[in-house]
Write a protein that holds these residues in place. Structure first.
Motif, PDB file in Angstrom:
ATOM      1  N   THR A 113      -4.422   5.315 -24.539  1.00 48.42           N
ATOM      2  CA  THR A 113      -5.506   6.282 -24.286  1.00 48.42           C
ATOM      3  C   THR A 113      -6.466   5.734 -23.229  1.00 48.42           C
ATOM      4  O   THR A 113      -6.897   6.469 -22.326  1.00 48.42           O
ATOM      5  CB  THR A 113      -6.287   6.559 -25.592  1.00 48.42           C
ATOM      6  N   ALA A 114      -6.813   4.447 -23.345  1.00 46.90           N
ATOM      7  CA  ALA A 114      -7.724   3.840 -22.367  1.00 46.90           C
ATOM      8  C   ALA A 114      -7.101   3.861 -20.974  1.00 46.90           C
ATOM      9  O   ALA A 114      -7.785   4.114 -19.981  1.00 46.90           O
ATOM     10  CB  ALA A 114      -8.058   2.410 -22.784  1.00 46.90           C
ATOM     11  N   PHE A 115      -5.793   3.612 -20.918  1.00 45.08           N
ATOM     12  CA  PHE A 115      -5.098   3.640 -19.625  1.00 45.08           C
ATOM     13  C   PHE A 115      -5.155   5.042 -19.016  1.00 45.08           C
ATOM     14  O   PHE A 115      -5.450   5.207 -17.832  1.00 45.08           O
ATOM     15  CB  PHE A 115      -3.637   3.200 -19.814  1.00 45.08           C
ATOM     16  N   LEU A 116      -4.884   6.046 -19.856  1.00 41.23           N
ATOM     17  CA  LEU A 116      -4.910   7.431 -19.362  1.00 41.23           C
ATOM     18  C   LEU A 116      -6.299   7.809 -18.848  1.00 41.23           C
ATOM     19  O   LEU A 116      -6.451   8.332 -17.751  1.00 41.23           O
ATOM     20  CB  LEU A 116      -4.510   8.403 -20.481  1.00 41.23           C
ATOM     21  N   THR A 117      -7.322   7.523 -19.675  1.00 38.93           N
ATOM     22  CA  THR A 117      -8.672   7.975 -19.330  1.00 38.93           C
ATOM     23  C   THR A 117      -9.273   7.174 -18.179  1.00 38.93           C
ATOM     24  O   THR A 117     -10.007   7.712 -17.363  1.00 38.93           O
ATOM     25  CB  THR A 117      -9.614   7.891 -20.548  1.00 38.93           C
ATOM     26  N   GLU A 175     -17.061   8.278 -17.831  1.00 38.54           N
ATOM     27  CA  GLU A 175     -17.007   9.509 -18.616  1.00 38.54           C
ATOM     28  C   GLU A 175     -16.833   9.167 -20.094  1.00 38.54           C
ATOM     29  O   GLU A 175     -16.268   8.119 -20.425  1.00 38.54           O
ATOM     30  CB  GLU A 175     -15.848  10.385 -18.103  1.00 38.54           C
ATOM     31  N   LEU A 176     -17.294  10.062 -20.963  1.00 39.04           N
ATOM     32  CA  LEU A 176     -17.331   9.773 -22.401  1.00 39.04           C
ATOM     33  C   LEU A 176     -15.963   9.376 -22.968  1.00 39.04           C
ATOM     34  O   LEU A 176     -15.863   8.370 -23.677  1.00 39.04           O
ATOM     35  CB  LEU A 176     -17.927  10.964 -23.165  1.00 39.04           C
ATOM     36  N   PRO A 177     -14.870  10.136 -22.676  1.00 37.34           N
ATOM     37  CA  PRO A 177     -13.571   9.729 -23.230  1.00 37.34           C
ATOM     38  C   PRO A 177     -13.160   8.315 -22.769  1.00 37.34           C
ATOM     39  O   PRO A 177     -12.610   7.532 -23.541  1.00 37.34           O
ATOM     40  CB  PRO A 177     -12.593  10.775 -22.662  1.00 37.34           C
ATOM     41  N   MET A 178     -13.501   7.997 -21.514  1.00 35.42           N
ATOM     42  CA  MET A 178     -13.188   6.682 -20.956  1.00 35.42           C
ATOM     43  C   MET A 178     -13.955   5.577 -21.704  1.00 35.42           C
ATOM     44  O   MET A 178     -13.396   4.549 -22.081  1.00 35.42           O
ATOM     45  CB  MET A 178     -13.641   6.700 -19.481  1.00 35.42           C
ATOM     46  N   VAL A 179     -15.239   5.851 -21.962  1.00 39.02           N
ATOM     47  CA  VAL A 179     -16.087   4.864 -22.641  1.00 39.02           C
ATOM     48  C   VAL A 179     -15.632   4.674 -24.087  1.00 39.02           C
ATOM     49  O   VAL A 179     -15.469   3.542 -24.559  1.00 39.02           O
ATOM     50  CB  VAL A 179     -17.576   5.311 -22.583  1.00 39.02           C
ATOM     51  N   ILE A 180     -15.391   5.797 -24.785  1.00 39.29           N
ATOM     52  CA  ILE A 180     -14.984   5.710 -26.199  1.00 39.29           C
ATOM     53  C   ILE A 180     -13.656   4.965 -26.315  1.00 39.29           C
ATOM     54  O   ILE A 180     -13.513   4.052 -27.135  1.00 39.29           O
ATOM     55  CB  ILE A 180     -14.882   7.128 -26.829  1.00 39.29           C
ATOM     56  N   ALA A 181     -12.680   5.339 -25.470  1.00 44.55           N
ATOM     57  CA  ALA A 181     -11.352   4.707 -25.548  1.00 44.55           C
ATOM     58  C   ALA A 181     -11.444   3.210 -25.246  1.00 44.55           C
ATOM     59  O   ALA A 181     -10.852   2.381 -25.960  1.00 44.55           O
ATOM     60  CB  ALA A 181     -10.401   5.390 -24.560  1.00 44.55           C
ATOM     61  N   ILE A 204     -21.656  15.614 -11.018  1.00 41.40           N
ATOM     62  CA  ILE A 204     -22.353  14.451 -11.575  1.00 41.40           C
ATOM     63  C   ILE A 204     -23.215  14.926 -12.736  1.00 41.40           C
ATOM     64  O   ILE A 204     -23.904  15.941 -12.621  1.00 41.40           O
ATOM     65  CB  ILE A 204     -23.249  13.791 -10.502  1.00 41.40           C
ATOM     66  N   ASP A 205     -23.160  14.185 -13.835  1.00 45.30           N
ATOM     67  CA  ASP A 205     -24.006  14.497 -14.986  1.00 45.30           C
ATOM     68  C   ASP A 205     -25.223  13.566 -14.950  1.00 45.30           C
ATOM     69  O   ASP A 205     -25.121  12.386 -15.265  1.00 45.30           O
ATOM     70  CB  ASP A 205     -23.203  14.302 -16.278  1.00 45.30           C
ATOM     71  N   MET A 206     -26.370  14.126 -14.561  1.00 47.71           N
ATOM     72  CA  MET A 206     -27.585  13.311 -14.449  1.00 47.71           C
ATOM     73  C   MET A 206     -28.469  13.420 -15.684  1.00 47.71           C
ATOM     74  O   MET A 206     -29.621  12.982 -15.656  1.00 47.71           O
ATOM     75  CB  MET A 206     -28.393  13.751 -13.220  1.00 47.71           C
ATOM     76  N   SER A 207     -27.934  13.999 -16.762  1.00 48.00           N
ATOM     77  CA  SER A 207     -28.786  14.292 -17.920  1.00 48.00           C
ATOM     78  C   SER A 207     -29.304  13.027 -18.602  1.00 48.00           C
ATOM     79  O   SER A 207     -30.245  13.101 -19.393  1.00 48.00           O
ATOM     80  CB  SER A 207     -28.007  15.139 -18.934  1.00 48.00           C
ATOM     81  N   GLN A 208     -28.733  11.885 -18.299  1.00 48.03           N
ATOM     82  CA  GLN A 208     -29.176  10.660 -18.975  1.00 48.03           C
ATOM     83  C   GLN A 208     -30.591  10.249 -18.542  1.00 48.03           C
ATOM     84  O   GLN A 208     -31.210   9.431 -19.197  1.00 48.03           O
ATOM     85  CB  GLN A 208     -28.209   9.519 -18.706  1.00 48.03           C
ATOM     86  N   TRP A 249     -23.713   6.930 -10.944  1.00 50.17           N
ATOM     87  CA  TRP A 249     -23.145   7.798  -9.901  1.00 50.17           C
ATOM     88  C   TRP A 249     -23.716   7.477  -8.524  1.00 50.17           C
ATOM     89  O   TRP A 249     -23.187   7.917  -7.518  1.00 50.17           O
ATOM     90  CB  TRP A 249     -23.406   9.262 -10.238  1.00 50.17           C
ATOM     91  N   MET A 250     -24.815   6.725  -8.484  1.00 52.52           N
ATOM     92  CA  MET A 250     -25.481   6.455  -7.195  1.00 52.52           C
ATOM     93  C   MET A 250     -24.716   5.394  -6.412  1.00 52.52           C
ATOM     94  O   MET A 250     -24.678   4.221  -6.788  1.00 52.52           O
ATOM     95  CB  MET A 250     -26.920   5.995  -7.427  1.00 52.52           C
ATOM     96  N   LYS A 251     -24.096   5.828  -5.328  1.00 57.42           N
ATOM     97  CA  LYS A 251     -23.326   4.925  -4.474  1.00 57.42           C
ATOM     98  C   LYS A 251     -23.563   5.306  -3.019  1.00 57.42           C
ATOM     99  O   LYS A 251     -23.689   6.493  -2.705  1.00 57.42           O
ATOM    100  CB  LYS A 251     -21.833   5.035  -4.773  1.00 57.42           C
ATOM    101  N   MET A 252     -23.625   4.316  -2.162  1.00 58.54           N
ATOM    102  CA  MET A 252     -23.686   4.579  -0.725  1.00 58.54           C
ATOM    103  C   MET A 252     -23.074   3.371  -0.007  1.00 58.54           C
ATOM    104  O   MET A 252     -22.706   2.384  -0.634  1.00 58.54           O
ATOM    105  CB  MET A 252     -25.115   4.861  -0.252  1.00 58.54           C
TER     106      MET A 252
END
Lengths: 271, 265
Positions: free
Chosen positions: A205-209, A221-227, B76-80, B198-201
C-alpha cells in the motif's frame, strides 16, 4: 523547525501549530518525556534490581535514548542528511526493542516460571534463525529509512523484502513445527508471522500511494502518510517480536553441542 | 543456557550497530571547503568585468512551447494553515495556449573567460498566499536575493543546493527581509518551505547576466550579448534541459524558439 534543542527559540513554549510544526513539536515533547521515563526506569532498576546484567541493560536503554536524541538534533542541524535521519530511525527501534526486552525480563512470568527447555539439534539452529531474522530486519529498516529520506531508490528495500519474508517465514515455521508445545516460543512466532503478512500488505500500500500514485504529488497526501506511518510502526513491532522470539528461543531452546552434551538432548534438568 | 551462543548473539547485535554507525559516518554530507567562498561570503577579489562594446551588442528572443496537451495542474490543499489563502494549483506546468512558462533560458556556453559585474540591486523573492513569487528565479552568483514574507504566517525557507551552502531559516510575519546570496553556479536549485510542503520554487545561479525566465506567454528575451557563437540552454524543472546553438552578429536580433515534449511517465 530549523533549530534544536529549542523549537523556534524556546524549549517548551507551544509554537503556532501549522503544518508539520504540530507533529515535530509533539515529537520533541514526547521524546523529552521518554528520556525522563527512561531515566526513572534506569534509577529504579539500579535501586531495586538484583540482576546485574539487567541493571546494565537499563543503563544501556538510557544511553540509547540519549544517543537517539543527539541523532535527532543532528538530523535537524545538518538539514536531514539521509544517513543521519536513517540512523535516527534505526536507533529509535533499537531503543524500542531494549524497552520491550526490559519489560519481558521484569515480567512476572519471566521471573517466576521454571523454563521448559528442549535442546535444538537441527542446523541452522532456531536461535541462529532468530538472529538472522533480526539482522535482515535491521537491513530492511536501514534501506527503508534511506528510501524515505531520499538517500536511495526504492528497489533495494523492495528486493530485501523478499529476503526478509523468506527468513522470517523460515524462522516462524521452524518454531511452530518443532516447538509449538512451548508457549513462550509459539506465541511470538505466530505474532511474527501475522505481523509479517500485515507488513507486506502495508508495504505494498505504501508503495502504491507513495511511489506509483504519489510521484507527482505536490504535498504529502493522507493515504500516503497513513500507509507509510503504519508501515513503519508495524515494522517496529515486527523487529521487537523477532527480538522477543530470539530471547525466548535462547531461554527455552538452547543449542545442543554434541561434544559437550552427548546424552543430554532431551534432558531438561541441564538448564 | 549455552554461554557461547548467548555471547554470539550479543556480539552480533553490537557488530550490527557498529555497522550502522559506520554507514552513518561514511555517508556524511560533503562539507564546504573552508577556503572556498560560502553563500554569505562571495569572492572578495572578483576580477574586473570584461568590457563589452554597447554599439555591437545583439539580442536573442523567442517563445517556448509545450508540444502536447497541457497537463492538469494538481490542486493544493492549504487548509492546514488559515494564514494561507490564494490560488491553490501547483505551478509545475504553467501552459497557456501551448506557451510554456517558468522555463529558465541562459547562455550556457560561448562566453569564454569573460567576467561580468554582479548587479548591486537585489533580486526579490516574495512569499505571498503561501506561494513563492516568482516560481523560477534567475540570479548572478554573488548577487543578493532578498526574501520577503508578505503572509500573516511564519515561513521556513530552506534551499537544498548541490553546489552551494544549504541553510534553513524561519521568517515570521512582518519580519525584515532575509538577504542571501549563492556563490556558485547552479541550475534549478530547489527551495522549499518546511512549514508548507507544497511551497517549492527554483533559483538559477549563473555567472553571466545573459538569462531570462519565460512568462505566461512563453516569451523570453536576452539583451546585451556581444557577437559570437553561443549555446542557449532551456531548462524546465520537470522537463529537463534542451540546448540550441546560435550565432549572433553585431546588433543582431535572433529569434530562437524551443518546444518541450511531455515527460515520459
Amino acid at each position: 523547525m530549523p533549530d534544536w534543542p529549542t523549537s523556534f527559540g524556546y524549549l517548551i513554549k507551544v509554537p503556532h501549530f501549522v503544518g508539520g510544526v504540530r507533529f515535530e513539536w509533539t515529537h520533541r515533547m514526547l521524546a523529552g518525556s521518554l528520556i525522563t521515563l527512561t531515566l526513572a526506569i534506569a534509577f529504579w532498576t539500579l535501586l531495586v534490581e538484583r540482576r546485574r546484567w539487567l541493571r546494565w541493560l537499563a543503563i544501556g536503554a538510557f544511553c540509547t535514548v540519549i544517543a537517539q536524541a543527539v541523532l535527532g538534533g543532528l538530523t535537524v542541524l545538518l538539514f536531514q542528511p539521509p544517513a543521519v535521519s536513517t540512523a535516527h530511525a534505526a536507533v529509535a527501534q533499537t531503543f524500542f526493542c531494549i524497552a520491550v526486552a526490559i519489560a519481558l525480563f521484569t515480567g512476572r512470568r519471566w521471573v517466576e516460571e521454571q523454563p521448559r527447555v528442549e535442546f535444538d539439534q537441527r542446523r541452522p539452529s532456531l536461535f541462529t534463525l532468530t538472529l538472522l531474522s533480526i539482522f535482515v530486519l535491521y537491513v530492511q529498516l536501514i534501506l527503508g529509512g534511506m528510501f524515505r529520506h531520499h538517500g536511495m531508490s526504492w528497489w533495494p528495500h523492495v528486493l530485501n523484502a523478499v529476503v526478509v519474508s523468506f527468513v522470517l517465514a523460515w524462522t516462524a515455521v521452524r518454531a511452530l513445527t518443532a516447538y509449538s508445545q512451548i508457549e513462550a516460543v509459539r506465541r511470538p512466532a505466530i505474532l511474527m508471522l501475522s505481523l509479517l503478512i500485515a507488513q507486506l500488505c502495508l508495504g505494498f500500500t505504501a508503495f502504491l500511494t507513495r511511489v506509483a500514485w504519489g510521484r507527482t504529488a505536490v504535498q504529502p497526501e493522507l493515504p500516503m502518510v497513513i500507509a507509510t506511518v503504519t508501515h513503519v510502526a508495524v515494522g517496529a513491532l515486527l523487529l521487537a517480536t523477532a527480538v522477543i522470539l530470539a530471547i525466548q528461543v535462547w531461554r527455552h531452546v538452547p543449542v545442543a553441542f554434541e561434544e559437550r552434551l552427548p546424552q543430554a538432548q532431551h534432558d531438561p534438568s541441564v538448564a | 543456557m549455552n554461554k557461547k551462543t548467548g555471547w554470539a548473539g550479543i556480539t552480533f547485535v553490537v557488530v550490527a550497530l557498529c555497522a550502522l554507525l559506520v554507514l552513518a559516518a561514511c555517508s556524511k554530507k560533503e562539507e564546504t571547503p573552508a577556503s572556498s567562498p560560502t553563500a554569505e561570503q562571495p569572492a572578495a577579489s572578483a576580477p574586473a568585468a570584461t568590457p563589452i562594446d554597447p554599439a555591437t551588442v545583439a539580442s536573442i528572443n523567442g517563445t517556448v512551447k509545450f508540444d502536447g496537451p497541457a497537463p492538469k495542474a494538481p490542486k493544493i490543499d492549504m487548509s492546514q494553515d488559515p494564514g494561507c489563502k490564494g490560488m491553490n494549483e501547483a505551478e509545475t506546468y504553467v501552459v497557456t495556449g501551448g506557451d510554456l512558462a517558468n522555463v529558465f533560458v541562459y547562455v550556457k556556453d560561448g562566453l569564454g573567460n569573460r567576467t561580468f559585474d554582479v548587479p548591486k540591486d537585489p533580486v526579490v523573492l516574495d512569499q505571498q498566499g503561501c506561494r513563492y513569487h516568482p516560481h523560477v528565479l534567475g540570479v548572478m552568483a554573488g548577487q543578493t536575493v532578498q526574501i520577503k514574507n508578505d503572509d500573516p504566517t511564519t515561513h521556513n525557507i530552506h534551499p537544498t543546493p548541490k553546489d552551494n551552502r544549504e541553510w534553513n531559516e524561519s521568517q515570521p510575519p512582518s519580519s525584515p527581509a532575509i538577504e542571501k546570496n549563492f556563490a556558485r553556479e547552479e541550475i534549478m536549485l530547489p527551495v522549499k518551505c518546511n512549514q508548507h510542503p507544497w511551497m517549492k520554487m527554483y533559483i538559477n545561479v549563473v555567472k553571466s547576466p545573459f538569462f531570462a525566465v519565460t512568462g505566461k506567454d512563453g516569451k523570453y528575451e536576452i539583451k546585451g550579448l556581444p557577437p559570437g557563437d553561443y549555446t542557449i540552454a532551456f531548462v524546465h524543472e520537470k522537463l529537463g534541459e534542451q540546448d540550441q546553438k546560435v550565432t549572433v552578429a553585431a546588433k543582431d536580433t535572433k529569434t530562437v524558439d524551443q518546444s518541450f515534449k511531455p515527460a515520459a511517465e
